[in-house]
Scaffold this active site. Structure first.
Site: not given
Length: 197
Positions: A41-43, A45, A140
């Site tokens: 889970l991206d930074m 998000s 992403r």
């Protein structure tokens, strides 16, 4: 063991950071030895991140071949129309190829916690909220899909992974879950719909 964590915005989805200016990591919130993220889970998000000490469970959750559904709440720039929703439902073509069809619907602004820092708001441009359900996990992907149909993502919150949801978890909080492959063999909580205002 399976941990459900509500990852805040700006937190790296890993336990260490070797950059010159260290950023917040999972270690700032979770003091449980031997667990690792199942998926990413991206930074930038927010929302549900699963961590486990079970390699088979980790693979089952994260592997694209299992097609574990993941539901996201996305605040996007612009007014959503039916043609854009239909394009997301059919799958869009990205630089790394076409996506699988996704669940996509417009929703009212959900009753979420305030983001810190707040999103950038342009008074002259409206925004909308979408609920998107994907069964693949490219880098992403949600952001690239919404951009491909002309709806840049402003805020992205993962609400659920499979049957596990954020329900009852504030940002930075975690709890231990039960579910398939865990010692108790308990039935996981069914995925509910996110709160609405």
């Amino acid at each position: 063991m399976l941990i459900l964590f509500n990852k805040p915005f700006g937190v790296l989805p890993q336990f260490t950071d070797r950059s010159a200016q260290p950023r917040p990591t999972l270690a700032d919130f979770i003091d449980v030895p031997g667990v690792y993220p199942a998926g990413r889970l991206d930074m930038d998000s927010e929302g549900l991140l699963l961590l486990t000490d079970d390699g088979r469970l980790q693979a089952r959750i994260a592997s694209p071949r299992h097609r574990t559904p993941k539901t996201y709440l996305a605040q996007v720039e612009g007014e959503v129309d039916e043609a854009q929703l239909q394009a997301l439902r059919q799958g869009v073509v990205l630089k790394d190829g076409p996506t699988l069809p996704a669940g996509a619907e417009r929703i009212q602004a959900p009753a979420l916690w305030p983001r810190d820092p707040p999103i950038r708001v342009r008074q002259s441009v409206p925004d909308s909220w979408l609920r998107l359900t994907l069964t693949e996990g490219r880098n992403r992907q949600v952001r690239r899909m919404t951009a491909a149909v002309g709806l840049p993502t402003l805020r992205l919150v993962r609400w659920s992974v499979g049957d596990w949801t954020l329900d009852g978890l504030a940002p930075g909080q975690w709890r231990q879950a039960e579910g398939p492959g865990l010692p108790t063999q308990a039935t996981p909580r069914r995925a509910g719909k996110p709160p609405r205002r």
